[in-house]
Scaffold this motif. Structure first.
Motif, short mmCIF file in Angstrom:
data_model
loop_
_atom_site.label_atom_id
_atom_site.label_comp_id
_atom_site.label_asym_id
_atom_site.label_seq_id
_atom_site.Cartn_x
_atom_site.Cartn_y
_atom_site.Cartn_z
N GLN A 1 -58.32 35.42 32.79
CA GLN A 1 -58.88 35.96 34.04
C GLN A 1 -57.78 36.63 34.86
OE1 GLN A 1 -61.94 36.24 34.71
NE2 GLN A 1 -61.96 36.77 36.87
N GLY A 2 -56.59 36.04 34.87
CA GLY A 2 -55.46 36.62 35.61
C GLY A 2 -55.02 37.95 35.02
N THR A 3 -55.00 38.04 33.69
CA THR A 3 -54.59 39.31 33.06
C THR A 3 -55.64 40.39 33.27
OG1 THR A 3 -55.47 38.59 30.93
CG2 THR A 3 -53.12 38.22 31.33
N LYS A 4 -56.92 39.99 33.36
CA LYS A 4 -57.95 40.98 33.65
C LYS A 4 -57.77 41.54 35.05
CE LYS A 4 -61.66 39.31 30.67
NZ LYS A 4 -63.02 38.74 30.65
N GLY A 5 -57.43 40.67 35.97
CA GLY A 5 -57.20 41.12 37.35
C GLY A 5 -56.02 42.06 37.45
N ILE A 6 -54.94 41.73 36.74
CA ILE A 6 -53.76 42.59 36.75
C ILE A 6 -54.08 43.93 36.10
CG2 ILE A 6 -51.44 42.86 35.78
CD1 ILE A 6 -51.07 39.84 36.20
N SER A 7 -54.84 43.89 35.02
CA SER A 7 -55.24 45.11 34.33
C SER A 7 -56.06 46.01 35.26
CB SER A 7 -56.04 44.77 33.09
OG SER A 7 -56.44 45.93 32.41
N ARG A 8 -56.97 45.40 36.02
CA ARG A 8 -57.78 46.18 36.97
C ARG A 8 -56.91 46.79 38.06
NH1 ARG A 8 -62.83 42.33 37.74
NH2 ARG A 8 -61.10 40.93 37.54
N ILE A 9 -55.94 46.03 38.54
CA ILE A 9 -55.03 46.54 39.58
C ILE A 9 -54.23 47.72 39.05
CG2 ILE A 9 -53.00 45.98 40.96
CD1 ILE A 9 -54.16 43.13 41.23
N LYS A 10 -53.70 47.57 37.83
CA LYS A 10 -52.93 48.67 37.22
C LYS A 10 -53.80 49.90 37.05
CE LYS A 10 -49.58 46.04 34.52
NZ LYS A 10 -49.14 45.72 33.14
N SER A 11 -55.02 49.70 36.60
CA SER A 11 -55.94 50.81 36.41
C SER A 11 -56.22 51.51 37.74
CB SER A 11 -57.24 50.30 35.81
OG SER A 11 -58.18 51.33 35.69
N ARG A 12 -56.44 50.73 38.78
CA ARG A 12 -56.71 51.30 40.11
C ARG A 12 -55.50 52.08 40.62
NH1 ARG A 12 -59.85 53.91 43.19
NH2 ARG A 12 -59.74 53.34 45.37
N ILE A 13 -54.31 51.55 40.41
CA ILE A 13 -53.08 52.25 40.84
C ILE A 13 -52.96 53.57 40.10
CG2 ILE A 13 -50.56 52.17 40.77
CD1 ILE A 13 -50.82 49.14 41.41
N ARG A 14 -53.23 53.57 38.77
CA ARG A 14 -53.18 54.82 38.00
C ARG A 14 -54.16 55.85 38.54
NH1 ARG A 14 -54.23 52.03 33.36
NH2 ARG A 14 -52.46 50.70 32.97
N GLU A 15 -55.37 55.39 38.89
CA GLU A 15 -56.38 56.29 39.45
C GLU A 15 -55.91 56.88 40.78
OE1 GLU A 15 -59.95 54.07 39.91
OE2 GLU A 15 -60.21 53.75 37.75
N LEU A 16 -55.31 56.06 41.63
CA LEU A 16 -54.83 56.54 42.93
C LEU A 16 -53.67 57.53 42.77
CD1 LEU A 16 -54.99 53.24 45.01
CD2 LEU A 16 -56.43 55.26 45.28
N VAL A 17 -52.78 57.26 41.82
CA VAL A 17 -51.66 58.18 41.58
C VAL A 17 -52.19 59.51 41.05
CG1 VAL A 17 -49.64 58.57 40.12
CG2 VAL A 17 -49.92 56.38 41.29
N ALA A 18 -53.14 59.47 40.13
CA ALA A 18 -53.73 60.70 39.59
C ALA A 18 -54.44 61.48 40.69
CB ALA A 18 -54.70 60.38 38.45
N TRP A 19 -55.16 60.77 41.56
CA TRP A 19 -55.84 61.43 42.68
C TRP A 19 -54.83 62.09 43.61
CZ3 TRP A 19 -55.44 60.39 47.92
CH2 TRP A 19 -56.33 61.09 48.73
#
Length: 71
Positions: free
Chosen positions: A4-22
């Protein structure tokens, strides 16, 4: 529990990548549109960095070679 913790970290990383791309798109939107409107190629070289090239430069010819002067 551990996965569950790694899923949360994965989601955070994904969100950061989306924000950087935006942010990258927002920063470079106007110059990219300017270049594409004129038929230039646009190459992403990093965050907020682009290389713009007018393909007409590929049509330039090198002039005849001029012999060097000998003194």
């Amino acid at each position: 529990m551990y996965s569950q913790g790694t899923k949360g970290i994965s989601r955070i990383k994904s969100r950061i990548r989306e924000l950087v791309a935006w942010a990258d798109r927002e920063i470079c939107m106007e110059p990219d549109e300017f270049a594409l409107h004129r038929g230039w190629t646009v190459t992403r070289t990093g965050f907020g960095a682009r290389c713009y090239r007018d393909p007409r430069f590929d049509q330039l010819k090198v002039g005849p070679r001029v012999p060097e002067e000998v003194s």
